[in-house]
Design a protein around this motif. Structure first.
Motif, mmCIF file in Angstrom:
data_model
loop_
_atom_site.group_PDB
_atom_site.id
_atom_site.type_symbol
_atom_site.label_atom_id
_atom_site.label_comp_id
_atom_site.label_asym_id
_atom_site.label_seq_id
_atom_site.Cartn_x
_atom_site.Cartn_y
_atom_site.Cartn_z
ATOM 1 N N VAL A 92 16.525 -18.740 6.187
ATOM 2 C CA VAL A 92 16.813 -20.171 5.989
ATOM 3 C C VAL A 92 17.985 -20.438 7.072
ATOM 4 N N LEU A 93 18.178 -21.457 7.510
ATOM 5 C CA LEU A 93 19.245 -21.661 8.654
ATOM 6 C C LEU A 93 20.097 -22.827 8.068
ATOM 7 N N ALA A 94 21.252 -22.857 8.297
ATOM 8 C CA ALA A 94 22.310 -23.952 8.109
ATOM 9 C C ALA A 94 23.343 -24.012 9.074
ATOM 10 N N ASP A 95 23.301 -25.297 9.895
ATOM 11 C CA ASP A 95 24.273 -25.282 10.591
ATOM 12 C C ASP A 95 24.534 -26.902 10.757
ATOM 13 N N ALA A 96 25.310 -27.195 11.874
ATOM 14 C CA ALA A 96 25.665 -28.695 11.992
ATOM 15 C C ALA A 96 24.228 -29.511 12.523
ATOM 16 N N GLU A 97 23.345 -29.031 13.065
ATOM 17 C CA GLU A 97 22.187 -29.821 13.412
ATOM 18 C C GLU A 97 21.376 -29.753 12.371
ATOM 19 N N SER A 98 21.005 -28.897 11.461
ATOM 20 C CA SER A 98 20.076 -29.208 10.178
ATOM 21 C C SER A 98 20.320 -27.704 9.292
ATOM 22 N N SER A 99 19.689 -28.088 8.140
ATOM 23 C CA SER A 99 19.660 -27.035 6.975
ATOM 24 C C SER A 99 18.103 -26.784 6.278
ATOM 25 N N GLY A 100 17.704 -25.699 6.196
ATOM 26 C CA GLY A 100 16.554 -25.689 5.756
ATOM 27 C C GLY A 100 15.830 -24.265 6.147
ATOM 28 N N PRO A 101 14.563 -24.225 5.360
ATOM 29 C CA PRO A 101 13.822 -22.923 5.639
ATOM 30 C C PRO A 101 13.179 -22.982 7.210
ATOM 31 N N LEU A 102 12.771 -21.841 7.662
ATOM 32 C CA LEU A 102 12.430 -21.688 8.828
ATOM 33 C C LEU A 102 11.193 -20.646 9.049
ATOM 34 N N ASP A 103 10.158 -21.111 9.722
ATOM 35 C CA ASP A 103 9.122 -20.339 9.706
ATOM 36 C C ASP A 103 9.234 -19.185 10.373
ATOM 37 N N PRO A 104 8.796 -17.963 10.045
ATOM 38 C CA PRO A 104 9.342 -16.703 10.428
ATOM 39 C C PRO A 104 8.493 -16.509 11.725
ATOM 40 N N ALA A 105 7.139 -16.948 11.857
ATOM 41 C CA ALA A 105 6.454 -17.114 13.117
ATOM 42 C C ALA A 105 7.034 -17.570 14.316
ATOM 43 N N GLU A 106 7.969 -18.747 13.853
ATOM 44 C CA GLU A 106 8.352 -19.584 14.880
ATOM 45 C C GLU A 106 9.719 -18.980 15.333
ATOM 46 N N PHE A 107 10.450 -18.211 14.451
ATOM 47 C CA PHE A 107 11.571 -17.242 14.840
ATOM 48 C C PHE A 107 11.126 -16.211 15.747
ATOM 49 N N ALA A 108 10.093 -15.582 15.466
ATOM 50 C CA ALA A 108 9.749 -14.550 16.139
ATOM 51 C C ALA A 108 9.439 -14.723 17.725
ATOM 52 N N GLN A 143 27.805 -36.078 15.142
ATOM 53 C CA GLN A 143 27.054 -35.186 14.241
ATOM 54 C C GLN A 143 27.223 -35.180 12.985
ATOM 55 N N SER A 144 28.474 -35.306 12.692
ATOM 56 C CA SER A 144 28.784 -35.493 11.181
ATOM 57 C C SER A 144 30.403 -36.056 11.149
ATOM 58 N N ASP A 192 41.135 -33.492 12.225
ATOM 59 C CA ASP A 192 41.897 -34.713 11.902
ATOM 60 C C ASP A 192 42.257 -34.731 10.417
ATOM 61 N N GLU A 193 43.135 -35.899 9.924
ATOM 62 C CA GLU A 193 43.390 -35.645 8.452
ATOM 63 C C GLU A 193 42.398 -35.839 7.422
ATOM 64 N N SER A 194 41.228 -36.595 8.141
ATOM 65 C CA SER A 194 40.162 -37.020 7.274
ATOM 66 C C SER A 194 39.065 -35.677 6.789
ATOM 67 N N GLY A 195 39.094 -34.826 7.870
ATOM 68 C CA GLY A 195 38.370 -33.473 7.737
ATOM 69 C C GLY A 195 38.057 -32.990 9.145
ATOM 70 N N ASP A 196 36.793 -32.168 9.298
ATOM 71 C CA ASP A 196 36.277 -31.747 10.627
ATOM 72 C C ASP A 196 35.241 -32.533 11.116
ATOM 73 N N HIS A 197 35.105 -32.888 12.336
ATOM 74 C CA HIS A 197 33.922 -33.728 12.780
ATOM 75 C C HIS A 197 33.340 -32.958 13.946
ATOM 76 N N ASP A 198 31.882 -32.910 14.013
ATOM 77 C CA ASP A 198 31.291 -32.161 15.121
ATOM 78 C C ASP A 198 30.742 -33.195 15.848
ATOM 79 N N VAL A 199 30.697 -33.036 17.176
ATOM 80 C CA VAL A 199 30.226 -34.049 18.286
ATOM 81 C C VAL A 199 29.588 -33.111 19.328
ATOM 82 N N ARG A 200 28.286 -33.602 19.712
ATOM 83 C CA ARG A 200 27.477 -33.164 20.756
ATOM 84 C C ARG A 200 27.516 -33.828 21.799
#
Length: 255
Positions: free
Chosen positions: A143-159, A254-255, A217-225
């Motif tokens: 399972v991966l969670a980052d700014a791009e996406s969150s969710g399960p990951l296929d072990p074969a794709e990871f390998a 991104q967020s 900033d005062e409203s929080g943290d924002h990620d930009v690519r």
């Protein structure tokens, strides 16, 4: 040149991001045993087939818990990916790798140490077979969670995924960017969405497809690519794209 801020810029695949995270991040072992403590390995490494080796003192209680030989125990390795510069929220992503853990017999452990040394020489590998043992986790789910996406990951794709070519160097490079070239970071801020201008801009990440910024900033943290014009695979190409990016980046929130 007209910039389309609604189109999401390209990023490495989830499997590529997971492999990069597993390579550079900090790992802890979580045995699937009630009240078992989190274990900090001396070193961890992802092999070409997607399995994970973790070096641990032979006297560690987890070694006694993990049955030797062909027997295995359920466990999880949690990898945390921390930003290269000090941030209010320093964790950029988390990766959870669940599977079966075993202690490798000494001949297999020495072979694993040699395999690791080919890609990342480390003097601690010399202690395998002496003070250190090698635990091997065969990944069954991720399972991966980052700014791009969150969710399960296929072990074969990871390998089969390839880590980003710059993932071992980005931390030093981004610390240098902030410390010695603050003016460049500020220039990149000209291309932020209007509502984010005025916040504190920090270098967050770097990969073959672009540069990531964190705006605090005062409203929080924002990620930009900020996307490069093309994928890069060498330091020369990276330098060229960064210079172009300072002038006219293609970006999206991104967020």
């Amino acid at each position: 040149m007209e910039t389309n801020v609604n189109r999401r810029p390209p990023s490495p695949t989830a499997a590529e991001r997971a492999r990069s995270m597993a390579m550079r991040g900090r790992a802890v072992i979580l045995p699937a045993i009630e009240s078992a403590a989190r274990v900090n390995p001396v070193l961890h490494h992802v092999h070409a087939n997607g399995s994970i080796s973790a070096l641990l003192s032979g006297r560690h209680p987890l070694v006694a818990l993990a049955l030797h030989g062909t027997d295995e125990m359920a466990a999880m390795i949690e990898v945390s990916d921390t930003a290269p510069v000090p941030l209010r929220e320093p964790v950029r992503g988390l990766l959870w790798i669940s599977g079966l853990l075993s202690v490798l017999p000494e001949p297999a452990a020495r072979a694993a140490a040699l395999d690791i040394a080919e890609s990342r020489p480390d003097p601690r590998l010399l202690d395998v077979g002496h003070d250190l043992v090698v635990l091997r986790l065969r990944a069954a789910s991720l399972v991966l969670a980052d700014a791009e996406s969150s969710g399960p990951l296929d072990p074969a794709e990871f390998a089969t995924a390839t880590p980003d070519p710059f993932c071992r160097f980005e931390a030093a490079w981004l610390r240098h960017l902030e410390g010695a070239h603050r003016n460049v970071v500020d220039m990149l801020g000209r291309h932020l969405p209007e509502e984010l201008r005025g916040g504190r801009i920090r270098p967050l990440g770097l990969d073959r497809l672009g540069l990531r910024l964190r705006v605090e900033d005062e409203s929080g943290d924002h990620d930009v690519r900020l996307a490069f014009g093309k994928a890069v695979n060498s330091v020369g190409e990276l330098s060229s794209e960064l210079r172009k990016l300072v002038g006219c980046p293609f970006l999206a929130r991104q967020s």
